[in-house]
Design a protein around this motif. Structure first.
Motif, PDB file in Angstrom:
ATOM      1  N   HIS A  44       0.901  -1.059   0.024  1.00  0.00           N
ATOM      2  CA  HIS A  44      -0.069  -0.159   0.030  1.00  0.00           C
ATOM      3  C   HIS A  44       0.838   1.245  -0.015  1.00  0.00           C
ATOM      4  CE1 HIS A  44      -3.912  -1.879   1.355  1.00  0.00           C
ATOM      5  NE2 HIS A  44      -3.558  -2.359   0.412  1.00  0.00           N
ATOM      6  N   THR A  45       2.042   1.139   0.662  1.00  0.00           N
ATOM      7  CA  THR A  45       2.938   2.495   0.573  1.00  0.00           C
ATOM      8  C   THR A  45       3.274   2.933  -0.789  1.00  0.00           C
ATOM      9  OG1 THR A  45       4.869   1.048   1.165  1.00  0.00           O
ATOM     10  CG2 THR A  45       3.774   2.185   3.038  1.00  0.00           C
ATOM     11  N   GLN A  46       3.683   1.798  -1.718  1.00  0.00           N
ATOM     12  CA  GLN A  46       4.072   2.033  -2.991  1.00  0.00           C
ATOM     13  C   GLN A  46       2.780   2.792  -3.695  1.00  0.00           C
ATOM     14  OE1 GLN A  46       7.235   1.672  -4.295  1.00  0.00           O
ATOM     15  NE2 GLN A  46       7.564   1.463  -2.195  1.00  0.00           N
ATOM     16  N   LEU A  47       1.549   2.188  -3.832  1.00  0.00           N
ATOM     17  CA  LEU A  47       0.695   2.664  -4.437  1.00  0.00           C
ATOM     18  C   LEU A  47       0.267   4.027  -3.970  1.00  0.00           C
ATOM     19  CD1 LEU A  47      -2.018  -0.135  -4.165  1.00  0.00           C
ATOM     20  CD2 LEU A  47      -1.008   0.750  -6.321  1.00  0.00           C
ATOM     21  N   ALA A  48       0.383   4.264  -2.649  1.00  0.00           N
ATOM     22  CA  ALA A  48       0.359   5.695  -1.993  1.00  0.00           C
ATOM     23  C   ALA A  48       1.290   6.568  -2.541  1.00  0.00           C
ATOM     24  CB  ALA A  48       0.396   5.514  -0.562  1.00  0.00           C
ATOM     25  N   LYS A  49       2.643   6.250  -2.943  1.00  0.00           N
ATOM     26  CA  LYS A  49       3.543   7.067  -3.432  1.00  0.00           C
ATOM     27  C   LYS A  49       3.110   7.491  -4.673  1.00  0.00           C
ATOM     28  CE  LYS A  49       8.430   7.302  -4.241  1.00  0.00           C
ATOM     29  NZ  LYS A  49       9.735   6.297  -4.220  1.00  0.00           N
ATOM     30  N   GLU A  50       2.747   6.250  -5.556  1.00  0.00           N
ATOM     31  CA  GLU A  50       2.340   6.727  -6.956  1.00  0.00           C
ATOM     32  C   GLU A  50       1.289   7.473  -7.270  1.00  0.00           C
ATOM     33  OE1 GLU A  50       2.345   5.728 -11.174  1.00  0.00           O
ATOM     34  OE2 GLU A  50       3.798   5.355  -9.657  1.00  0.00           O
ATOM     35  N   ALA A  51       0.044   7.377  -6.410  1.00  0.00           N
ATOM     36  CA  ALA A  51      -1.162   8.244  -6.213  1.00  0.00           C
ATOM     37  C   ALA A  51      -0.836   9.603  -5.575  1.00  0.00           C
ATOM     38  CB  ALA A  51      -2.208   7.561  -5.561  1.00  0.00           C
ATOM     39  N   GLY A  52       0.527   9.996  -4.781  1.00  0.00           N
ATOM     40  CA  GLY A  52       0.490  11.092  -4.352  1.00  0.00           C
ATOM     41  C   GLY A  52      -0.374  11.239  -2.962  1.00  0.00           C
ATOM     42  N   VAL A  53      -0.484  10.044  -2.371  1.00  0.00           N
ATOM     43  CA  VAL A  53      -1.364  10.277  -1.247  1.00  0.00           C
ATOM     44  C   VAL A  53      -0.839   9.317  -0.162  1.00  0.00           C
ATOM     45  CG1 VAL A  53      -3.627  10.208  -2.613  1.00  0.00           C
ATOM     46  CG2 VAL A  53      -2.730   8.036  -1.767  1.00  0.00           C
ATOM     47  N   ASP A  54      -1.425   9.714   1.062  1.00  0.00           N
ATOM     48  CA  ASP A  54      -0.861   8.883   2.414  1.00  0.00           C
ATOM     49  C   ASP A  54      -1.466   7.648   2.152  1.00  0.00           C
ATOM     50  OD1 ASP A  54       0.337   9.386   5.259  1.00  0.00           O
ATOM     51  OD2 ASP A  54      -1.523   8.012   5.517  1.00  0.00           O
TER      52      ASP A  54
END
Length: 167
Positions: A44-54
């Motif tokens: 989830h941290t990688q997805l968050a980084k890609e989306a620019g969200v927490d």
């Protein structure tokens, strides 16, 4: 369909960013709320980084997916495909990218495939961008052989075709 999905997240624009990435990449959400590609878990941290969200936004998005029947059905069954466009030349395949006048026009794929068939080529893959994700949606067709020049002219003559690129 896509507008229905986005509406479920209309009060949560950060979650909309996550949902778009999940859908565009063909990632699934399993029963435990984990994001996967097949059996491979995507942090989830990688997805968050890609989306620019927490990361917590990703967690909330997967929770929302699992509490909604439509979303669960979509995100437990969506799949990604290997897109051959960039490797096709290395494999000896042809690539045609068609830019339509309007991606919502009916029959573009049908008309293009007929012209390709008339030139004796077989279509190995056809991928159309979704206008909901891409303002300049294109149709990419991979053929079993290199593209002859006269094929480009014939496709450009079709109604609804604005441009053609080959490589």
């Amino acid at each position: 369909m896509w507008s229905t999905v986005l509406k479920k997240f209309e009060k949560h624009p950060a979650q909309q960013k996550v949902i778009k990435i999940l859908f565009e990449r063909g990632f699934q959400v399993n029963d435990e709320g984990k994001v996967t590609s097949g059996s491979i878990e995507i942090p989830h941290t990688q997805l968050a980084k890609e989306a620019g969200v927490d990361r917590r936004v990703v967690d909330a998005t997967t929770d929302t997916i699992l509490t909604d029947e439509l979303l669960t059905n979509i995100f437990q069954n969506v799949k990604s495909i290997p897109f051959l466009r960039d490797v096709a030349p290395s494999l000896g395949l042809g690539v045609i990218i068609i830019t339509p006048d309007d991606a919502a026009n009916v029959g573009i794929l049908s008309n293009v495939s007929k012209v390709i068939s008339d030139h004796g080529l077989s279509i190995r893959q056809a991928v159309s961008d979704d206008p909901y994700f891409n303002n300049e949606a294109k149709l990419t067709i991979i053929t079993d052989a290199k593209i002859p020049g006269e094929l480009v002219s014939d496709i450009l003559d079709l109604q609804g075709v604005k441009g053609v690129s080959i490589y």
